[in-house]
Design a protein around this motif. Structure first.
Motif, PDB file in Angstrom:
ATOM      1  N   THR A 271      10.590  11.512  -7.133  1.00  0.00           N
ATOM      2  CA  THR A 271       9.838  12.416  -6.095  1.00  0.00           C
ATOM      3  C   THR A 271       8.408  12.291  -6.122  1.00  0.00           C
ATOM      4  OG1 THR A 271       9.407  13.972  -7.870  1.00  0.00           O
ATOM      5  CG2 THR A 271      11.664  14.121  -6.594  1.00  0.00           C
ATOM      6  N   LEU A 272       7.484  12.955  -5.350  1.00  0.00           N
ATOM      7  CA  LEU A 272       6.100  12.905  -5.444  1.00  0.00           C
ATOM      8  C   LEU A 272       5.583  13.579  -6.670  1.00  0.00           C
ATOM      9  CD1 LEU A 272       5.425  14.656  -1.901  1.00  0.00           C
ATOM     10  CD2 LEU A 272       4.852  12.285  -2.431  1.00  0.00           C
ATOM     11  N   GLU A 273       6.315  14.481  -7.196  1.00  0.00           N
ATOM     12  CA  GLU A 273       6.023  14.927  -8.518  1.00  0.00           C
ATOM     13  C   GLU A 273       6.136  13.928  -9.639  1.00  0.00           C
ATOM     14  OE1 GLU A 273       8.117  16.714  -6.454  1.00  0.00           O
ATOM     15  OE2 GLU A 273       6.519  17.991  -5.902  1.00  0.00           O
ATOM     16  N   ASP A 274       7.202  13.156  -9.695  1.00  0.00           N
ATOM     17  CA  ASP A 274       7.473  11.911 -10.595  1.00  0.00           C
ATOM     18  C   ASP A 274       6.333  11.018 -10.610  1.00  0.00           C
ATOM     19  OD1 ASP A 274      10.158  13.111 -11.397  1.00  0.00           O
ATOM     20  OD2 ASP A 274      11.030  11.982  -9.784  1.00  0.00           O
ATOM     21  N   LEU A 275       5.907  10.608  -9.361  1.00  0.00           N
ATOM     22  CA  LEU A 275       4.912   9.704  -9.212  1.00  0.00           C
ATOM     23  C   LEU A 275       3.604  10.231  -9.601  1.00  0.00           C
ATOM     24  CD1 LEU A 275       7.073   7.925  -7.951  1.00  0.00           C
ATOM     25  CD2 LEU A 275       5.266   7.014  -6.513  1.00  0.00           C
TER      26      LEU A 275
ATOM     27  N   GLU B 145       3.431  10.982   0.608  1.00  0.00           N
ATOM     28  CA  GLU B 145       4.751  10.157   1.164  1.00  0.00           C
ATOM     29  C   GLU B 145       4.284   8.682   1.634  1.00  0.00           C
ATOM     30  OE1 GLU B 145       7.964  10.393   0.669  1.00  0.00           O
ATOM     31  OE2 GLU B 145       7.942  12.354  -0.382  1.00  0.00           O
ATOM     32  N   VAL B 146       3.422   8.912   2.679  1.00  0.00           N
ATOM     33  CA  VAL B 146       2.981   7.561   3.424  1.00  0.00           C
ATOM     34  C   VAL B 146       1.545   7.665   3.860  1.00  0.00           C
ATOM     35  CG1 VAL B 146       5.403   6.755   4.149  1.00  0.00           C
ATOM     36  CG2 VAL B 146       3.853   8.172   5.742  1.00  0.00           C
ATOM     37  N   PRO B 147       0.921   6.718   4.291  1.00  0.00           N
ATOM     38  CA  PRO B 147      -0.528   7.090   4.772  1.00  0.00           C
ATOM     39  C   PRO B 147      -0.203   7.582   6.160  1.00  0.00           C
ATOM     40  CG  PRO B 147      -0.077   4.943   4.565  1.00  0.00           C
ATOM     41  CD  PRO B 147       1.064   5.434   3.961  1.00  0.00           C
ATOM     42  N   ASP B 148      -1.337   8.196   6.627  1.00  0.00           N
ATOM     43  CA  ASP B 148      -1.323   9.073   7.814  1.00  0.00           C
ATOM     44  C   ASP B 148      -1.600   7.948   8.924  1.00  0.00           C
ATOM     45  OD1 ASP B 148      -4.075   8.644   8.166  1.00  0.00           O
ATOM     46  OD2 ASP B 148      -4.492  10.721   7.187  1.00  0.00           O
ATOM     47  N   GLU B 149      -1.508   8.364  10.165  1.00  0.00           N
ATOM     48  CA  GLU B 149      -1.534   7.455  11.404  1.00  0.00           C
ATOM     49  C   GLU B 149      -3.060   7.137  11.316  1.00  0.00           C
ATOM     50  OE1 GLU B 149       0.474   5.810  13.580  1.00  0.00           O
ATOM     51  OE2 GLU B 149       1.938   6.706  12.434  1.00  0.00           O
ATOM     52  N   GLU B 150      -3.966   8.168  11.074  1.00  0.00           N
ATOM     53  CA  GLU B 150      -5.580   7.732  11.287  1.00  0.00           C
ATOM     54  C   GLU B 150      -5.734   6.706  10.393  1.00  0.00           C
ATOM     55  OE1 GLU B 150      -9.479   9.911  10.284  1.00  0.00           O
ATOM     56  OE2 GLU B 150      -8.178  10.952  11.551  1.00  0.00           O
ATOM     57  N   THR B 151      -5.351   6.657   9.244  1.00  0.00           N
ATOM     58  CA  THR B 151      -5.336   5.651   8.075  1.00  0.00           C
ATOM     59  C   THR B 151      -4.980   4.226   8.721  1.00  0.00           C
ATOM     60  OG1 THR B 151      -5.742   7.272   6.296  1.00  0.00           O
ATOM     61  CG2 THR B 151      -5.140   5.034   5.891  1.00  0.00           C
TER      62      THR B 151
ATOM     63  N   HIS C 188       2.636  -0.678   9.872  1.00  0.00           N
ATOM     64  CA  HIS C 188       3.729  -0.006   9.098  1.00  0.00           C
ATOM     65  C   HIS C 188       3.367   0.716   7.961  1.00  0.00           C
ATOM     66  CE1 HIS C 188       7.479   0.977   7.341  1.00  0.00           C
ATOM     67  NE2 HIS C 188       8.159   0.701   8.613  1.00  0.00           N
ATOM     68  N   PRO C 189       3.667   2.051   7.738  1.00  0.00           N
ATOM     69  CA  PRO C 189       3.051   2.673   6.568  1.00  0.00           C
ATOM     70  C   PRO C 189       3.364   2.018   5.220  1.00  0.00           C
ATOM     71  CG  PRO C 189       4.738   3.960   7.886  1.00  0.00           C
ATOM     72  CD  PRO C 189       4.577   2.587   8.549  1.00  0.00           C
ATOM     73  N   TRP C 190       4.511   1.096   5.189  1.00  0.00           N
ATOM     74  CA  TRP C 190       4.801   0.539   3.734  1.00  0.00           C
ATOM     75  C   TRP C 190       3.825  -0.532   3.441  1.00  0.00           C
ATOM     76  CZ3 TRP C 190      10.958   0.451   4.430  1.00  0.00           C
ATOM     77  CH2 TRP C 190      11.344   1.762   4.444  1.00  0.00           C
ATOM     78  N   GLU C 191       2.917  -0.862   4.322  1.00  0.00           N
ATOM     79  CA  GLU C 191       2.041  -1.725   4.178  1.00  0.00           C
ATOM     80  C   GLU C 191       0.930  -1.437   3.119  1.00  0.00           C
ATOM     81  OE1 GLU C 191       1.037  -4.449   7.387  1.00  0.00           O
ATOM     82  OE2 GLU C 191       1.957  -2.991   8.565  1.00  0.00           O
ATOM     83  N   LEU C 192       0.862  -0.136   2.938  1.00  0.00           N
ATOM     84  CA  LEU C 192      -0.285   0.205   2.087  1.00  0.00           C
ATOM     85  C   LEU C 192       0.391   1.042   0.924  1.00  0.00           C
ATOM     86  CD1 LEU C 192      -3.369   0.473   1.900  1.00  0.00           C
ATOM     87  CD2 LEU C 192      -3.216   2.414   3.471  1.00  0.00           C
TER      88      LEU C 192
ATOM     89  N   ARG D 219       3.850   7.193  -2.011  1.00  0.00           N
ATOM     90  CA  ARG D 219       5.350   7.132  -2.507  1.00  0.00           C
ATOM     91  C   ARG D 219       6.105   6.064  -2.042  1.00  0.00           C
ATOM     92  NH1 ARG D 219      10.208   9.465  -1.218  1.00  0.00           N
ATOM     93  NH2 ARG D 219      11.632   9.726  -2.864  1.00  0.00           N
ATOM     94  N   GLU D 220       6.431   6.273  -0.688  1.00  0.00           N
ATOM     95  CA  GLU D 220       7.309   5.226   0.029  1.00  0.00           C
ATOM     96  C   GLU D 220       7.083   3.789  -0.117  1.00  0.00           C
ATOM     97  OE1 GLU D 220       8.756   6.508   3.738  1.00  0.00           O
ATOM     98  OE2 GLU D 220       8.915   8.668   3.359  1.00  0.00           O
TER      99      GLU D 220
END
Length: 130
Positions: A8-12, A40-46, A54-58, A86-87
């Motif tokens: 989870t977020l808390e685990d990380l 969870e993932v970077p926001d669209e603005e970032t 794709h958000p999994w690139e960061l 996290r993702e």
């Protein structure tokens, strides 16, 4: 650390805090006051600003003014922040089979390196020291 469910977020967040606590004191002191956040993932603005598709690139991001650019006269608009995502971290963990704690630590160290204005080569050396 074994997981019977996706971390989870808390685990990380716990892993990031443990990794931060294990860093050399002079490094911890130099980034004192920087927030370490797990999302969870970077926001669209970032993603748009970094020209990522794709958000999994960061896996992580340092947001702030690197120490090499700070002056005593400038008042920061916001505190320095280190984001771990996290993702993307979990995707890399699954794809590489690397130890999750070590992966979280390496992302954290990489982003701290940006705080210092280190080159990618210097950051890689820091990551390898762990």
């Amino acid at each position: 650390m074994q997981f019977n469910h996706p971390p989870t977020l808390e685990d990380l967040q716990s892993m990031a805090e443990a990794a931060f606590s294990a860093l050399p004191e002079e490094l911890r002191e130099a980034v004192r006051g920087a927030a370490i956040l797990v999302e969870e993932v970077p926001d669209e603005e970032t993603l748009e600003a970094m020209e990522l598709q794709h958000p999994w690139e960061l896996t992580g991001l340092y947001r702030g003014v690197p120490l090499t650019e700070k002056t005593h006269l400038a008042v920061p608009a916001e505190p320095d922040m280190i984001f771990l995502f996290r993702e993307p971290i979990l995707v890399e963990w699954i794809e590489t089979g690397e130890d999750l704690f070590r992966l979280v630590r390496n992302v954290l160290v990489h982003e701290i390196g940006h705080h210092f204005g280190f080159s990618d080569e210097e950051i890689t050396r820091l990551e390898d020291e762990g």
